[in-house]
Design a protein around this motif. Structure first.
Motif, PDB file in Angstrom:
ATOM      1  N   GLY A  21      42.417  47.213  26.426  1.00  0.00           N
ATOM      2  CA  GLY A  21      42.091  46.583  27.694  1.00  0.00           C
ATOM      3  C   GLY A  21      42.983  45.381  27.886  1.00  0.00           C
ATOM      4  N   PRO A  22      42.708  44.594  28.895  1.00  0.00           N
ATOM      5  CA  PRO A  22      43.552  43.432  29.169  1.00  0.00           C
ATOM      6  C   PRO A  22      43.584  42.419  28.034  1.00  0.00           C
ATOM      7  CG  PRO A  22      42.011  43.818  30.968  1.00  0.00           C
ATOM      8  CD  PRO A  22      41.648  44.749  29.867  1.00  0.00           C
ATOM      9  N   ILE A  23      42.491  42.339  27.265  1.00  0.00           N
ATOM     10  CA  ILE A  23      42.426  41.432  26.120  1.00  0.00           C
ATOM     11  C   ILE A  23      42.043  42.257  24.891  1.00  0.00           C
ATOM     12  CG2 ILE A  23      41.332  39.382  25.100  1.00  0.00           C
ATOM     13  CD1 ILE A  23      42.879  38.710  27.641  1.00  0.00           C
ATOM     14  N   ASP A  24      42.870  42.218  23.868  1.00  0.00           N
ATOM     15  CA  ASP A  24      42.558  42.891  22.609  1.00  0.00           C
ATOM     16  C   ASP A  24      41.637  41.959  21.827  1.00  0.00           C
ATOM     17  OD1 ASP A  24      42.509  43.801  19.950  1.00  0.00           O
ATOM     18  OD2 ASP A  24      44.550  44.598  20.084  1.00  0.00           O
ATOM     19  N   VAL A  25      40.343  42.222  21.923  1.00  0.00           N
ATOM     20  CA  VAL A  25      39.341  41.336  21.346  1.00  0.00           C
ATOM     21  C   VAL A  25      39.451  41.287  19.823  1.00  0.00           C
ATOM     22  CG1 VAL A  25      36.858  40.869  21.159  1.00  0.00           C
ATOM     23  CG2 VAL A  25      37.812  41.672  23.318  1.00  0.00           C
ATOM     24  N   ASP A  26      39.793  42.412  19.196  1.00  0.00           N
ATOM     25  CA  ASP A  26      39.958  42.404  17.738  1.00  0.00           C
ATOM     26  C   ASP A  26      41.086  41.455  17.332  1.00  0.00           C
ATOM     27  OD1 ASP A  26      37.897  44.221  17.366  1.00  0.00           O
ATOM     28  OD2 ASP A  26      39.243  45.960  17.419  1.00  0.00           O
ATOM     29  N   HIS A  27      42.201  41.513  18.070  1.00  0.00           N
ATOM     30  CA  HIS A  27      43.324  40.610  17.783  1.00  0.00           C
ATOM     31  C   HIS A  27      42.901  39.158  17.996  1.00  0.00           C
ATOM     32  CE1 HIS A  27      47.506  39.262  17.563  1.00  0.00           C
ATOM     33  NE2 HIS A  27      47.242  38.511  18.619  1.00  0.00           N
ATOM     34  N   LEU A  28      42.210  38.906  19.094  1.00  0.00           N
ATOM     35  CA  LEU A  28      41.725  37.553  19.396  1.00  0.00           C
ATOM     36  C   LEU A  28      40.839  37.040  18.268  1.00  0.00           C
ATOM     37  CD1 LEU A  28      41.307  35.131  21.328  1.00  0.00           C
ATOM     38  CD2 LEU A  28      39.423  36.449  22.347  1.00  0.00           C
ATOM     39  N   GLN A  29      39.951  37.873  17.781  1.00  0.00           N
ATOM     40  CA  GLN A  29      39.055  37.451  16.697  1.00  0.00           C
ATOM     41  C   GLN A  29      39.836  37.145  15.421  1.00  0.00           C
ATOM     42  OE1 GLN A  29      36.207  40.666  16.646  1.00  0.00           O
ATOM     43  NE2 GLN A  29      34.906  39.667  18.161  1.00  0.00           N
ATOM     44  N   ASP A  35      35.923  32.679  14.939  1.00  0.00           N
ATOM     45  CA  ASP A  35      35.160  31.531  15.443  1.00  0.00           C
ATOM     46  C   ASP A  35      34.919  31.727  16.947  1.00  0.00           C
ATOM     47  OD1 ASP A  35      34.343  29.080  16.546  1.00  0.00           O
ATOM     48  OD2 ASP A  35      35.581  27.912  15.164  1.00  0.00           O
ATOM     49  N   PRO A  36      33.684  32.068  17.364  1.00  0.00           N
ATOM     50  CA  PRO A  36      33.410  32.316  18.779  1.00  0.00           C
ATOM     51  C   PRO A  36      33.716  31.118  19.683  1.00  0.00           C
ATOM     52  CG  PRO A  36      31.536  32.990  17.429  1.00  0.00           C
ATOM     53  CD  PRO A  36      32.499  32.255  16.531  1.00  0.00           C
ATOM     54  N   GLY A  37      33.483  29.918  19.201  1.00  0.00           N
ATOM     55  CA  GLY A  37      33.778  28.727  19.995  1.00  0.00           C
ATOM     56  C   GLY A  37      35.269  28.586  20.253  1.00  0.00           C
ATOM     57  N   LEU A  38      36.054  28.848  19.215  1.00  0.00           N
ATOM     58  CA  LEU A  38      37.505  28.785  19.368  1.00  0.00           C
ATOM     59  C   LEU A  38      38.000  29.896  20.281  1.00  0.00           C
ATOM     60  CD1 LEU A  38      40.161  27.441  18.648  1.00  0.00           C
ATOM     61  CD2 LEU A  38      40.202  28.807  16.529  1.00  0.00           C
ATOM     62  N   GLU A  39      37.417  31.085  20.190  1.00  0.00           N
ATOM     63  CA  GLU A  39      37.779  32.186  21.089  1.00  0.00           C
ATOM     64  C   GLU A  39      37.583  31.773  22.539  1.00  0.00           C
ATOM     65  OE1 GLU A  39      35.640  35.789  20.180  1.00  0.00           O
ATOM     66  OE2 GLU A  39      36.174  35.646  18.058  1.00  0.00           O
ATOM     67  N   LEU A 120      34.716  37.824  32.279  1.00  0.00           N
ATOM     68  CA  LEU A 120      33.624  38.647  31.759  1.00  0.00           C
ATOM     69  C   LEU A 120      33.280  38.269  30.332  1.00  0.00           C
ATOM     70  CD1 LEU A 120      34.669  42.146  33.164  1.00  0.00           C
ATOM     71  CD2 LEU A 120      32.732  40.734  33.875  1.00  0.00           C
ATOM     72  N   ILE A 121      34.290  38.044  29.508  1.00  0.00           N
ATOM     73  CA  ILE A 121      34.056  37.662  28.111  1.00  0.00           C
ATOM     74  C   ILE A 121      33.339  36.319  28.044  1.00  0.00           C
ATOM     75  CG2 ILE A 121      35.179  36.957  25.962  1.00  0.00           C
ATOM     76  CD1 ILE A 121      37.386  39.086  26.658  1.00  0.00           C
ATOM     77  N   LEU A 122      33.820  35.359  28.826  1.00  0.00           N
ATOM     78  CA  LEU A 122      33.205  34.028  28.804  1.00  0.00           C
ATOM     79  C   LEU A 122      31.790  34.054  29.382  1.00  0.00           C
ATOM     80  CD1 LEU A 122      36.230  31.760  29.782  1.00  0.00           C
ATOM     81  CD2 LEU A 122      35.294  32.214  27.507  1.00  0.00           C
ATOM     82  N   GLY A 123      31.559  34.951  30.330  1.00  0.00           N
ATOM     83  CA  GLY A 123      30.224  35.076  30.913  1.00  0.00           C
ATOM     84  C   GLY A 123      29.203  35.633  29.947  1.00  0.00           C
ATOM     85  N   ARG A 124      29.661  36.431  28.983  1.00  0.00           N
ATOM     86  CA  ARG A 124      28.759  36.992  27.974  1.00  0.00           C
ATOM     87  C   ARG A 124      28.455  36.008  26.869  1.00  0.00           C
ATOM     88  NH1 ARG A 124      32.039  42.381  27.700  1.00  0.00           N
ATOM     89  NH2 ARG A 124      33.308  41.096  26.369  1.00  0.00           N
ATOM     90  N   SER A 125      29.300  34.995  26.725  1.00  0.00           N
ATOM     91  CA  SER A 125      29.146  34.051  25.604  1.00  0.00           C
ATOM     92  C   SER A 125      28.038  33.063  25.839  1.00  0.00           C
ATOM     93  CB  SER A 125      30.445  33.274  25.379  1.00  0.00           C
ATOM     94  OG  SER A 125      31.492  34.162  25.139  1.00  0.00           O
TER      95      SER A 125
END
Length: 125
Positions: A21-29, A35-39, A120-125
């Motif tokens: 997708g537009p953001i590779d969440v696994d790579h981001l993690q 660290d969810p706060g850093l993400e 969307l990611i930030l809205g779920r956090s």
């Protein structure tokens, strides 16, 4: 024997790889050491930075290739690989003296898609 054809409405195909997708969440993690706060922080910073740089690129200033290069690195760091690829293509066009209109439009579309995903990611956090 007559051939019977039926019109089928188009639907979007699923991603080729899970999580594509537009953001590779696994790579981001991995890059934020889980660290969810850093993400959240880096996603918010990238969203702001990408919008600012895109606005600056609209005028195609003399430093546009440098801006595209900066955006490419930032995008790769958070897993926004579509933005990184579009920024790389713009950088190539600018340094090669090619028409930058299409690569700039593609970059704008990639950034819009990434920013929507980030919201969307930030809205779920």
């Amino acid at each position: 024997m007559p051939l019977h054809l039926e019109r089928v409405e188009w639907t979007q195909s699923p991603p080729l790889a899970p999580g594509a997708g537009p953001i590779d969440v696994d790579h981001l993690q991995r890059m934020t050491l889980g660290d969810p706060g850093l993400e959240r922080e880096v996603l918010a910073m990238f969203s702001t930075q990408s919008a600012r740089i895109l606005g600056e690129l609209a005028a195609l200033p003399p430093e546009a290739a440098t801006h595209a290069h900066t955006l490419k690195g930032s995008a790769r760091a958070i897993g926004a690989f579509g933005v990184a690829e579009a920024a790389a293509q713009l950088e190539t066009a600018l340094t090669g003296g090619s028409d930058a209109t299409q690569p700039l439009a593609a970059l704008g579309a990639a950034i819009a898609e990434a920013r929507t995903a980030i919201e969307l990611i930030l809205g779920r956090s």
